[in-house]
Design an enzyme around this catalytic site. Sequence first.
Site, PDB file in Angstrom:
ATOM      1  N   ARG A 269     -44.926  23.415  11.940  1.00 28.30           N
ATOM      2  CA  ARG A 269     -46.180  23.687  12.645  1.00 28.30           C
ATOM      3  C   ARG A 269     -47.271  24.200  11.717  1.00 28.30           C
ATOM      4  NH1 ARG A 269     -43.663  24.517  18.119  1.00 28.30           N
ATOM      5  NH2 ARG A 269     -45.350  24.900  19.576  1.00 28.30           N
TER       6      ARG A 269
ATOM      7  N   ARG B 118     -52.340  28.228  23.209  1.00 30.28           N
ATOM      8  CA  ARG B 118     -51.331  27.449  22.477  1.00 30.28           C
ATOM      9  C   ARG B 118     -51.965  26.163  21.932  1.00 30.28           C
ATOM     10  NH1 ARG B 118     -47.148  27.100  27.226  1.00 30.28           N
ATOM     11  NH2 ARG B 118     -46.088  25.525  25.949  1.00 30.28           N
TER      12      ARG B 118
ATOM     13  N   ARG C  25     -44.924  22.795  35.157  1.00 34.97           N
ATOM     14  CA  ARG C  25     -43.606  23.270  34.757  1.00 34.97           C
ATOM     15  C   ARG C  25     -43.491  24.780  34.977  1.00 34.97           C
ATOM     16  NH1 ARG C  25     -41.727  22.427  28.699  1.00 34.97           N
ATOM     17  NH2 ARG C  25     -43.335  23.989  28.411  1.00 34.97           N
TER      18      ARG C  25
ATOM     19  N   LYS D 119     -42.441  16.446  23.691  1.00 33.76           N
ATOM     20  CA  LYS D 119     -41.523  16.442  22.539  1.00 33.76           C
ATOM     21  C   LYS D 119     -40.081  16.694  22.992  1.00 33.76           C
ATOM     22  CE  LYS D 119     -43.790  19.855  20.473  1.00 33.76           C
ATOM     23  NZ  LYS D 119     -44.872  20.124  21.438  1.00 33.76           N
TER      24      LYS D 119
ATOM     25  N   ARG E  33     -40.734  29.999  32.017  1.00 32.76           N
ATOM     26  CA  ARG E  33     -41.288  30.239  30.668  1.00 32.76           C
ATOM     27  C   ARG E  33     -42.576  31.032  30.799  1.00 32.76           C
ATOM     28  NH1 ARG E  33     -41.211  25.309  26.351  1.00 32.76           N
ATOM     29  NH2 ARG E  33     -42.968  26.496  25.544  1.00 32.76           N
TER      30      ARG E  33
HETATM   31  P1  AP5 Z   1     -41.995  18.832  27.287  1.00 32.35           P
HETATM   32  O1  AP5 Z   1     -41.127  17.656  26.964  1.00 32.35           O
HETATM   33  O2  AP5 Z   1     -41.373  20.136  27.485  1.00 32.35           O
HETATM   34  O3  AP5 Z   1     -43.154  18.940  26.176  1.00 32.35           O
HETATM   35  P2  AP5 Z   1     -43.148  19.664  24.783  1.00 32.35           P
HETATM   36  O4  AP5 Z   1     -44.039  18.861  23.899  1.00 32.35           O
HETATM   37  O5  AP5 Z   1     -41.750  19.890  24.327  1.00 32.35           O
HETATM   38  O6  AP5 Z   1     -43.887  20.997  25.208  1.00 32.35           O
HETATM   39  P3  AP5 Z   1     -43.534  22.535  24.944  1.00 32.35           P
HETATM   40  O7  AP5 Z   1     -44.088  23.338  26.047  1.00 32.35           O
HETATM   41  O8  AP5 Z   1     -42.113  22.693  24.587  1.00 32.35           O
HETATM   42  O9  AP5 Z   1     -44.452  22.742  23.725  1.00 32.35           O
HETATM   43  P4  AP5 Z   1     -44.701  23.910  22.805  1.00 32.35           P
HETATM   44  O10 AP5 Z   1     -44.918  23.194  21.522  1.00 32.35           O
HETATM   45  O11 AP5 Z   1     -45.755  24.813  23.281  1.00 32.35           O
HETATM   46  O12 AP5 Z   1     -43.376  24.790  22.913  1.00 32.35           O
HETATM   47  P5  AP5 Z   1     -42.284  25.227  21.864  1.00 32.35           P
HETATM   48  O13 AP5 Z   1     -41.093  25.553  22.638  1.00 32.35           O
HETATM   49  O14 AP5 Z   1     -42.196  24.287  20.737  1.00 32.35           O
HETATM   50  O15 AP5 Z   1     -42.878  18.423  28.545  1.00 32.35           O
HETATM   51  C1  AP5 Z   1     -43.775  19.339  29.135  1.00 32.35           C
HETATM   52  C2  AP5 Z   1     -43.831  19.084  30.642  1.00 32.35           C
HETATM   53  O16 AP5 Z   1     -44.392  17.800  30.887  1.00 32.35           O
HETATM   54  C3  AP5 Z   1     -42.459  19.091  31.340  1.00 32.35           C
HETATM   55  O17 AP5 Z   1     -42.577  19.669  32.600  1.00 32.35           O
HETATM   56  C4  AP5 Z   1     -42.111  17.600  31.432  1.00 32.35           C
HETATM   57  O18 AP5 Z   1     -41.264  17.333  32.508  1.00 32.35           O
HETATM   58  C5  AP5 Z   1     -43.477  16.982  31.620  1.00 32.35           C
HETATM   59  N1  AP5 Z   1     -43.559  15.629  31.058  1.00 32.35           N
HETATM   60  C6  AP5 Z   1     -42.961  15.166  29.916  1.00 32.35           C
HETATM   61  N2  AP5 Z   1     -43.278  13.865  29.702  1.00 32.35           N
HETATM   62  C7  AP5 Z   1     -44.100  13.508  30.732  1.00 32.35           C
HETATM   63  C8  AP5 Z   1     -44.758  12.277  31.069  1.00 32.35           C
HETATM   64  N3  AP5 Z   1     -44.635  11.162  30.306  1.00 32.35           N
HETATM   65  N4  AP5 Z   1     -45.542  12.278  32.168  1.00 32.35           N
HETATM   66  C9  AP5 Z   1     -45.689  13.390  32.938  1.00 32.35           C
HETATM   67  N5  AP5 Z   1     -45.064  14.581  32.690  1.00 32.35           N
HETATM   68  C10 AP5 Z   1     -44.289  14.631  31.582  1.00 32.35           C
HETATM   69  O19 AP5 Z   1     -42.944  26.586  21.288  1.00 32.35           O
HETATM   70  C11 AP5 Z   1     -43.130  27.720  22.091  1.00 32.35           C
HETATM   71  C12 AP5 Z   1     -43.630  28.873  21.243  1.00 32.35           C
HETATM   72  O20 AP5 Z   1     -42.623  29.211  20.268  1.00 32.35           O
HETATM   73  C13 AP5 Z   1     -44.893  28.615  20.418  1.00 32.35           C
HETATM   74  O21 AP5 Z   1     -46.061  28.865  21.154  1.00 32.35           O
HETATM   75  C14 AP5 Z   1     -44.701  29.612  19.268  1.00 32.35           C
HETATM   76  O22 AP5 Z   1     -45.036  30.919  19.675  1.00 32.35           O
HETATM   77  C15 AP5 Z   1     -43.211  29.563  19.023  1.00 32.35           C
HETATM   78  N6  AP5 Z   1     -42.824  28.554  18.029  1.00 32.35           N
HETATM   79  C16 AP5 Z   1     -42.012  27.478  18.244  1.00 32.35           C
HETATM   80  N7  AP5 Z   1     -41.865  26.770  17.122  1.00 32.35           N
HETATM   81  C17 AP5 Z   1     -42.590  27.405  16.166  1.00 32.35           C
HETATM   82  C18 AP5 Z   1     -42.861  27.133  14.792  1.00 32.35           C
HETATM   83  N8  AP5 Z   1     -42.324  26.053  14.187  1.00 32.35           N
HETATM   84  N9  AP5 Z   1     -43.668  27.981  14.112  1.00 32.35           N
HETATM   85  C19 AP5 Z   1     -44.177  29.085  14.708  1.00 32.35           C
HETATM   86  N10 AP5 Z   1     -43.993  29.386  16.013  1.00 32.35           N
HETATM   87  C20 AP5 Z   1     -43.203  28.549  16.737  1.00 32.35           C
HETATM   88 MG    MG Z   2     -40.632  21.648  23.821  1.00 33.11          MG
END
Ligand code: AP5
Ligand code: MG
Length: 190
Positions: free
Chosen positions: A91, A148, A130, A16, A136
Amino acid sequence: MKKLNIVLFGPPGAGKGTQSTFLIEHYGLVHLSTGDLLRAEIKEETELGLQAKELMDVGQLVPDAVVIGMIRNKIEANLDAKGFIFDGFPRTKAQAEALDAMLNEKLEPIVAMLALEVPEEELVKRLLGRGATSGRADDQDEAVIRNRIREYESKTAPLKDYYGAQGKYKAVEGVGTIAEITARLVKAIG
Ligand code: AP5
Ligand code: MG
């Protein structure tokens, strides 16, 4: 001009954040990632950040009211934007309903919910990879990563039905090169 408000959806590690970088440039949109906003609060050691950190470190969602409040502030600060990419929000059903209400009141509705589909083992591989460099806390431990993914499946994945009922849900294959996936997303936006 009509605003382009998009939900970029998918499990942890689906890409994402990576894809948002390309889409905001392509369409001139504002990127709103609740994960990034929460990590900024943690970095600044705010009260909100300290409370959120405890939940994020074990892979649980933070309370709806916290993230809804953050999104509301950001929308209000960017009312003249061409549109928004919502990344990692909504979410839960409560978050999706709050977002619809905010957009109805101030802007225009979500045009599409693009859901990146990636198998679990690929997600775990990407996030552990990552974790070696990102600093992180929630990427360091496979058990937290899987937690997660469980949170996503139980609380977040049901939003496919929420947006499906509005005719906005579009599944997009999330395995391939980053450029291939960007092209699929642009095609899905139409
Ligand atoms: P990346 O692009 O970072 O993927 P992502 O989908 O953004 O993954 P996140 O780790 O950010 O997801 P998340 O939903 O757990 O985290 P968030 O910050 O939202 O890519 C991931 C990796 O893959 C990278 O190394 C990238 O280089 C690699 N990659 C990308 N594309 C690729 C490809 N095509 N091929 C190979 N490799 C690739 O949330 C974190 C925490 O915050 C949650 O657990 C929760 O506690 C809290 N939180 C956040 N939002 C909310 C909400 N709305 N409600 C409640 N809690 C929340
Ligand atoms: Mg993300």
